[in-house]
Structure formats: C-alpha cells, structure tokens
Write a protein that holds these residues in place. Sequence first.
Motif, PDB file in Angstrom:
ATOM      1  N   PHE B  12       0.854  -1.188   0.000  1.00  0.00           N
ATOM      2  CA  PHE B  12       0.000   0.000   0.000  1.00  0.00           C
ATOM      3  C   PHE B  12       0.891   1.240   0.000  1.00  0.00           C
ATOM      4  CE2 PHE B  12      -4.312  -1.511   0.662  1.00  0.00           C
ATOM      5  CZ  PHE B  12      -4.107  -2.807   1.110  1.00  0.00           C
ATOM      6  N   VAL B  13       0.470   2.258  -0.726  1.00  0.00           N
ATOM      7  CA  VAL B  13       1.209   3.529  -0.723  1.00  0.00           C
ATOM      8  C   VAL B  13       0.208   4.669  -0.823  1.00  0.00           C
ATOM      9  CG1 VAL B  13       1.540   3.571  -3.234  1.00  0.00           C
ATOM     10  CG2 VAL B  13       3.123   4.809  -1.755  1.00  0.00           C
ATOM     11  N   GLN B  14       0.539   5.754  -0.189  1.00  0.00           N
ATOM     12  CA  GLN B  14      -0.312   6.939  -0.248  1.00  0.00           C
ATOM     13  C   GLN B  14      -0.030   7.669  -1.550  1.00  0.00           C
ATOM     14  OE1 GLN B  14      -2.361   7.325   2.486  1.00  0.00           O
ATOM     15  NE2 GLN B  14      -3.454   8.887   1.323  1.00  0.00           N
ATOM     16  N   GLU B  15      -1.080   8.179  -2.143  1.00  0.00           N
ATOM     17  CA  GLU B  15      -0.920   8.965  -3.375  1.00  0.00           C
ATOM     18  C   GLU B  15       0.134  10.048  -3.169  1.00  0.00           C
ATOM     19  OE1 GLU B  15      -4.523  10.912  -4.445  1.00  0.00           O
ATOM     20  OE2 GLU B  15      -3.987  11.132  -6.569  1.00  0.00           O
ATOM     21  N   LYS B  16       0.970  10.234  -4.183  1.00  0.00           N
ATOM     22  CA  LYS B  16       2.035  11.247  -4.241  1.00  0.00           C
ATOM     23  C   LYS B  16       3.296  10.836  -3.482  1.00  0.00           C
ATOM     24  CE  LYS B  16      -1.232  15.034  -4.852  1.00  0.00           C
ATOM     25  NZ  LYS B  16      -1.705  16.353  -4.365  1.00  0.00           N
ATOM     26  N   ALA B  18       6.472   7.970  -2.700  1.00  0.00           N
ATOM     27  CA  ALA B  18       7.277   7.003  -3.436  1.00  0.00           C
ATOM     28  C   ALA B  18       7.109   5.617  -2.821  1.00  0.00           C
ATOM     29  CB  ALA B  18       8.740   7.411  -3.428  1.00  0.00           C
ATOM     30  N   VAL B  19       7.314   4.608  -3.646  1.00  0.00           N
ATOM     31  CA  VAL B  19       7.205   3.226  -3.170  1.00  0.00           C
ATOM     32  C   VAL B  19       8.269   2.382  -3.864  1.00  0.00           C
ATOM     33  CG1 VAL B  19       5.497   2.592  -4.933  1.00  0.00           C
ATOM     34  CG2 VAL B  19       5.612   1.293  -2.796  1.00  0.00           C
ATOM     35  N   THR B  20       8.797   1.401  -3.134  1.00  0.00           N
ATOM     36  CA  THR B  20       9.799   0.489  -3.681  1.00  0.00           C
ATOM     37  C   THR B  20       9.247  -0.931  -3.694  1.00  0.00           C
ATOM     38  OG1 THR B  20      11.658   1.832  -2.903  1.00  0.00           O
ATOM     39  CG2 THR B  20      12.106  -0.476  -3.402  1.00  0.00           C
ATOM     40  N   LEU B  21       9.301  -1.555  -4.849  1.00  0.00           N
ATOM     41  CA  LEU B  21       8.886  -2.946  -4.998  1.00  0.00           C
ATOM     42  C   LEU B  21      10.133  -3.805  -5.145  1.00  0.00           C
ATOM     43  CD1 LEU B  21       5.930  -2.483  -7.522  1.00  0.00           C
ATOM     44  CD2 LEU B  21       5.944  -2.263  -5.027  1.00  0.00           C
ATOM     45  N   ASP B  22      10.227  -4.842  -4.326  1.00  0.00           N
ATOM     46  CA  ASP B  22      11.449  -5.625  -4.258  1.00  0.00           C
ATOM     47  C   ASP B  22      11.499  -6.744  -5.301  1.00  0.00           C
ATOM     48  OD1 ASP B  22      11.552  -5.569  -0.613  1.00  0.00           O
ATOM     49  OD2 ASP B  22      12.167  -4.082  -2.097  1.00  0.00           O
ATOM     50  N   CYS B  23      12.714  -7.006  -5.767  1.00  0.00           N
ATOM     51  CA  CYS B  23      12.951  -8.109  -6.691  1.00  0.00           C
ATOM     52  C   CYS B  23      14.371  -8.612  -6.482  1.00  0.00           C
ATOM     53  CB  CYS B  23      12.778  -7.645  -8.134  1.00  0.00           C
ATOM     54  SG  CYS B  23      13.261  -8.881  -9.378  1.00  0.00           S
ATOM     55  N   SER B  74      19.833  -7.798  -6.611  1.00  0.00           N
ATOM     56  CA  SER B  74      18.504  -7.220  -6.452  1.00  0.00           C
ATOM     57  C   SER B  74      18.272  -6.138  -7.500  1.00  0.00           C
ATOM     58  CB  SER B  74      18.320  -6.629  -5.050  1.00  0.00           C
ATOM     59  OG  SER B  74      19.036  -5.427  -4.918  1.00  0.00           O
ATOM     60  N   ALA B  75      17.014  -5.996  -7.892  1.00  0.00           N
ATOM     61  CA  ALA B  75      16.632  -5.043  -8.940  1.00  0.00           C
ATOM     62  C   ALA B  75      15.276  -4.455  -8.559  1.00  0.00           C
ATOM     63  CB  ALA B  75      16.572  -5.729 -10.289  1.00  0.00           C
ATOM     64  N   ASN B  76      15.287  -3.611  -7.556  1.00  0.00           N
ATOM     65  CA  ASN B  76      14.034  -3.070  -7.028  1.00  0.00           C
ATOM     66  C   ASN B  76      13.501  -1.943  -7.894  1.00  0.00           C
ATOM     67  OD1 ASN B  76      14.450  -4.872  -4.938  1.00  0.00           O
ATOM     68  ND2 ASN B  76      15.296  -3.308  -3.562  1.00  0.00           N
ATOM     69  N   LEU B  77      12.190  -1.914  -8.059  1.00  0.00           N
ATOM     70  CA  LEU B  77      11.527  -0.854  -8.817  1.00  0.00           C
ATOM     71  C   LEU B  77      11.089   0.242  -7.853  1.00  0.00           C
ATOM     72  CD1 LEU B  77      10.255   0.112 -11.562  1.00  0.00           C
ATOM     73  CD2 LEU B  77       8.146  -0.955 -10.744  1.00  0.00           C
ATOM     74  N   VAL B  78      11.439   1.475  -8.181  1.00  0.00           N
ATOM     75  CA  VAL B  78      11.023   2.623  -7.392  1.00  0.00           C
ATOM     76  C   VAL B  78      10.057   3.449  -8.229  1.00  0.00           C
ATOM     77  CG1 VAL B  78      11.738   4.669  -6.129  1.00  0.00           C
ATOM     78  CG2 VAL B  78      13.232   2.650  -6.168  1.00  0.00           C
ATOM     79  N   ILE B  79       8.877   3.677  -7.687  1.00  0.00           N
ATOM     80  CA  ILE B  79       7.896   4.536  -8.337  1.00  0.00           C
ATOM     81  C   ILE B  79       7.797   5.806  -7.514  1.00  0.00           C
ATOM     82  CG2 ILE B  79       5.529   4.774  -9.170  1.00  0.00           C
ATOM     83  CD1 ILE B  79       5.303   1.723  -9.139  1.00  0.00           C
ATOM     84  N   SER B  80       8.107   6.927  -8.126  1.00  0.00           N
ATOM     85  CA  SER B  80       8.038   8.195  -7.398  1.00  0.00           C
ATOM     86  C   SER B  80       6.671   8.837  -7.628  1.00  0.00           C
ATOM     87  CB  SER B  80       9.136   9.136  -7.882  1.00  0.00           C
ATOM     88  OG  SER B  80       8.944   9.434  -9.246  1.00  0.00           O
TER      89      SER B  80
END
Lengths: 114, 114
Positions: B12-16, B18-23, B74-80
């Motif tokens: 879960f992330v709050q609008e606006k 950033a969130v990191t998805l792990d891989c 690791s290759a984490n995706l960061v969505i800002s």
Amino acid sequence: DGGITQSPKYLFRKEGQNVTLSCEQNLNHDAMYWYRQDPGQGLRLIYYSQIVNDFQKGDIAEGYSVSREKKESFPLTVTSAQKNPTAFYLCASSIVGRMNTEAFFGQGTRLTVV
Amino acid sequence: AQKITQTQPGMFVQEKEAVTLDCTYDTSDPSYGLFWYKQPSSGEMIFLIYQGSYDQQNATEGRYSLNFQKARKSANLVISASQLGDSAMYFCAMWDTGGFKTIFGAGTRLFVKA
C-alpha cells in the motif's frame, strides 16, 4: 498500428472439449510465447517459438499444443488432457535472441471451463 | 536455473508518495537483462523499464527507476509520486539466456490510496 491481437477475449469450454486460442502479431518478431496466469499468480511459460515451424515446451506444456506455420501466428490449443484449464492466457512476442528487448503482450484470453 | 523472487504479495502507498517494490534474482550468467512490467486489472502487460547487467547506471523512465544492486542480486523498482492509476500488479522478469525466453516473478500487487 503494430501489436499483438489475441482472440477471443473470453472463452468457455465444456469438459472434454479442445479449444484454440488465437494469437497474431504484425511486429515482424521471430519469437512468440504463450503464458498461463492463475489468479494472483505470476506468468508460467507454456510454449515458445523462435522461428517458423519450430517450437519448444515451456514449464507447463502438458495438455497444450501449438503450431507455428506462419511468422505472424502462434495459436494455442487447450486439449481435453489439460485437467485444469481455467486461467488467463497471454501471448507475447519479441525479437529473438536479444537480451535487452522487452516482450510485447496481447490483451489476453480468459478461459473458463463450464 | 535462473529464478526471480518477489517477496511482497501486496503493498500500500499513499498517493504522491514514493514506493519500492522488491525483486531479487538468481543466475550464474555474467550477462543478463532484467525487466519490470505492469499489469492493470484489464490484464494486459505493460513494459516499464529495463536494466542490463553491464549497465553502469541505474535505469530510469519517467517516474520509474530501477535500484540495481548487482552484488546483492537485487533489482528493485522505485515509483516516485505515486498516482491512483499506478494501482496494478507489478512483475519483475529476467531474460533467460540459456532458453531464449523471459521468466517472471510471482508479482506484487500495489494499491495506491487517495
């Protein structure tokens, strides 16, 4: 517009029936793939083809068959031997043998056994 | 055998924000490619970003960036600046150089809260 077209979008199969899912691409890609996706799960590879008239089994090929008679087309048949075929099926294509090229996907076919 | 692991079934992330998805990934090949795809509820797979194993810099594409830590595999995706439209399943994937195919992780479902 270049892309991948899957049809139908929804498909219903009776027990013991074979059904064929269509996948056509106009991206001039040599490689084509079929993936199965179960609810909340990742993608599992069924079959893939790198060239016309040749294809290889993926991780879950049992109960499925494919053909690659034309570069543009890679139909998937779900046979009666597939005991649990209800799933979402995705077709993809890519430039063969290139590590840095992404796969392009169709919109998917949702198959349900009734 | 190559393998992709995504350990977060849901985030879960709050609008606006950033969130990191792990891989994390496992491969013995010195040369490999890593991808992230987004799958909205409609089902299609959308390519987001690519990172090659020899790329010196982390990949970026608009609001997406890839935090590539080669030694940790690791290759984490960061969505800002998350948006409501970012709510979707996200898949990490790797190009399998031995089999000439793409393998996928199990995925992470991202929920963006208003």
